[in-house]
Design a protein around this motif. Structure first.
Motif, short mmCIF file in Angstrom:
data_model
loop_
_atom_site.label_atom_id
_atom_site.label_comp_id
_atom_site.label_asym_id
_atom_site.label_seq_id
_atom_site.Cartn_x
_atom_site.Cartn_y
_atom_site.Cartn_z
N SER A 1 -3.05 -26.93 -121.87
CA SER A 1 -2.10 -27.74 -121.10
C SER A 1 -2.69 -28.21 -119.78
N ASP A 2 -3.59 -27.41 -119.20
CA ASP A 2 -4.23 -27.80 -117.93
C ASP A 2 -5.03 -29.09 -118.10
N ARG A 3 -5.61 -29.31 -119.28
CA ARG A 3 -6.47 -30.48 -119.49
C ARG A 3 -5.80 -31.60 -120.27
N PHE A 4 -4.89 -31.24 -121.16
CA PHE A 4 -4.31 -32.26 -122.04
C PHE A 4 -2.80 -32.39 -121.90
N GLY A 5 -2.18 -31.63 -121.00
CA GLY A 5 -0.73 -31.65 -120.88
C GLY A 5 -0.21 -32.92 -120.23
N ARG A 6 0.97 -33.34 -120.68
CA ARG A 6 1.62 -34.53 -120.11
C ARG A 6 3.11 -34.23 -119.96
N ARG A 7 3.62 -34.43 -118.76
CA ARG A 7 5.02 -34.14 -118.48
C ARG A 7 5.95 -35.10 -119.23
N THR A 8 6.97 -34.53 -119.86
CA THR A 8 8.00 -35.31 -120.52
C THR A 8 9.36 -34.80 -120.04
N GLU A 9 10.43 -35.44 -120.51
CA GLU A 9 11.77 -34.99 -120.12
C GLU A 9 12.08 -33.60 -120.66
N VAL A 10 11.43 -33.26 -121.77
CA VAL A 10 11.70 -31.97 -122.41
C VAL A 10 10.87 -30.85 -121.79
N GLY A 11 9.59 -31.12 -121.56
CA GLY A 11 8.69 -30.11 -121.04
C GLY A 11 7.28 -30.66 -120.91
N LEU A 12 6.29 -29.77 -121.00
CA LEU A 12 4.89 -30.17 -120.87
C LEU A 12 4.31 -30.35 -122.27
N LEU A 13 4.12 -31.61 -122.68
CA LEU A 13 3.62 -31.92 -124.02
C LEU A 13 2.11 -31.78 -124.05
N VAL A 14 1.61 -30.96 -124.98
CA VAL A 14 0.17 -30.74 -125.13
C VAL A 14 -0.25 -31.24 -126.51
N ALA A 15 -0.82 -32.43 -126.56
CA ALA A 15 -1.31 -32.99 -127.82
C ALA A 15 -2.75 -32.50 -128.02
N HIS A 16 -2.90 -31.31 -128.57
CA HIS A 16 -4.22 -30.69 -128.66
C HIS A 16 -5.03 -31.21 -129.85
N ASP A 17 -4.39 -31.84 -130.84
CA ASP A 17 -5.08 -32.43 -132.00
C ASP A 17 -5.81 -31.42 -132.86
N LEU A 18 -5.46 -30.14 -132.74
CA LEU A 18 -6.11 -29.09 -133.52
C LEU A 18 -5.27 -28.73 -134.73
N THR A 19 -5.93 -28.44 -135.85
CA THR A 19 -5.23 -27.91 -137.01
C THR A 19 -4.85 -26.46 -136.73
N GLN A 20 -4.03 -25.89 -137.59
CA GLN A 20 -3.66 -24.48 -137.42
C GLN A 20 -4.89 -23.59 -137.51
N GLU A 21 -5.81 -23.93 -138.40
CA GLU A 21 -7.02 -23.13 -138.55
C GLU A 21 -7.89 -23.23 -137.30
N GLU A 22 -8.02 -24.43 -136.72
CA GLU A 22 -8.82 -24.61 -135.51
C GLU A 22 -8.22 -23.87 -134.33
N LEU A 23 -6.90 -23.89 -134.22
CA LEU A 23 -6.25 -23.15 -133.14
C LEU A 23 -6.49 -21.66 -133.29
N ALA A 24 -6.46 -21.17 -134.53
CA ALA A 24 -6.73 -19.75 -134.79
C ALA A 24 -8.17 -19.41 -134.43
N GLN A 25 -9.12 -20.31 -134.74
CA GLN A 25 -10.52 -20.08 -134.39
C GLN A 25 -10.70 -20.02 -132.88
N LEU A 26 -9.97 -20.86 -132.18
CA LEU A 26 -10.06 -20.88 -130.72
C LEU A 26 -9.59 -19.57 -130.12
N VAL A 27 -8.57 -18.96 -130.73
CA VAL A 27 -8.00 -17.71 -130.23
C VAL A 27 -8.81 -16.51 -130.71
N GLY A 28 -9.53 -16.68 -131.83
CA GLY A 28 -10.30 -15.57 -132.38
C GLY A 28 -9.45 -14.63 -133.20
N ALA A 29 -8.56 -15.20 -134.02
CA ALA A 29 -7.67 -14.40 -134.86
C ALA A 29 -7.39 -15.16 -136.15
#
Length: 250
Positions: A184-212
């Motif tokens: 969110s620090d690098r890709f976050g964008r404020r919207t009326e709902v909250g801080l939108l983070v369009a990370h463009d990662l698949t579920q598998e890529e997000l898991a790899q990033l976390v190491g789980a």
């Protein structure tokens, strides 16, 4: 301020039959965030930009592979690039996701040798590159830039040490919360709902990033959504309660 550079659509490791694309406007404010440019005055920065080679790659393309000769550095103009390493059995570990204004590939300048990571394009990306020899000549006339680059490398090393500590001392939900906040620090964008983070990662890529595992990360995300901390989307997430996410990330 915007500069216009001729950009080619290029596929690395392929024959040199590049396709000419439309011109692209280079946002100076984005480029000046990179350590290569941040210590330069306006005229020097503009000359350096025009001496660099612009490229445009699509999602799934590879900038360079682990083991390739390290001969250039890259500054991202638009889009996202992920840096990953592959184990002997073929499993991939995602080390970081970089966006506009961030630099990668510069380690080869200070420690010549093969690339230690593979750089994949996560979303359609435009960047500018500079060969090591041209960069060495430039640093001879601008030694203050070398200090900025070393500072950038030190910052990345500090983050790597933090990530290693998290793998040992922080549970998976805590690492997921921290990863979302970092994205969110690098890709976050404020919207009326909250801080939108369009990370463009698949579920598998997000898991790899976390190491789980993907299942464990998805369970943590579902729990955060149930608690009302986040709103899940397709390759995106909206952060609704930053305070509780920060507490969970500790």
């Amino acid at each position: 301020m915007h500069l216009t550079l001729d950009v080619t659509r290029d596929t690395p490791h392929a024959p040199s039959a590049a396709l000419t694309c439309k011109d692209v406007a280079v946002d100076r404010h984005v480029v000046m965030k990179a350590p290569l440019f941040s210590a330069l005055d306006e005229d020097s920065a503009e000359r350096l930009m025009h001496s660099m080679a612009p490229r445009r790659l699509a999602r799934g393309d590879t900038v360079f592979r682990e083991g390739d000769e390290g001969d250039s550095l890259y500054v991202i103009l638009t889009g996202k690039v992920k840096l990953a390493r592959t184990s002997a059995d073929g499993r991939e570990s995602l080390l970081s996701v970089l966006g506009p204004g961030e630099m990668f590939g510069e380690l080869s300048l200070f420690d010549p040798g093969p690339r230690l990571t593979t750089a994949h394009v996560v979303s359609d990306t435009e960047f500018i590159s500079l060969g090591n020899e041209a960069l060495r000549l430039f640093l001879t006339d601008h030694p203050e830039v070398a200090m900025q680059m070393l500072r950038g490398l030190a910052h990345r090393l500090r983050r790597t040490n933090e990530d290693l500590s998290d793998l040992v001392f922080t549970d998976v939900p805590g690492r997921v919360a921290k990863a979302l906040l970092d994205l969110s620090d690098r890709f976050g964008r404020r919207t009326e709902v909250g801080l939108l983070v369009a990370h463009d990662l698949t579920q598998e890529e997000l898991a790899q990033l976390v190491g789980a595992s993907r299942e464990t990360v998805n369970k943590a995300l579902a729990d955060f959504a149930h608690r009302g901390w986040i709103l899940l989307g397709a390759k995106a997430v909206t952060l609704l309660d930053l305070h509780r996410l920060r507490r969970r990330a500790r």
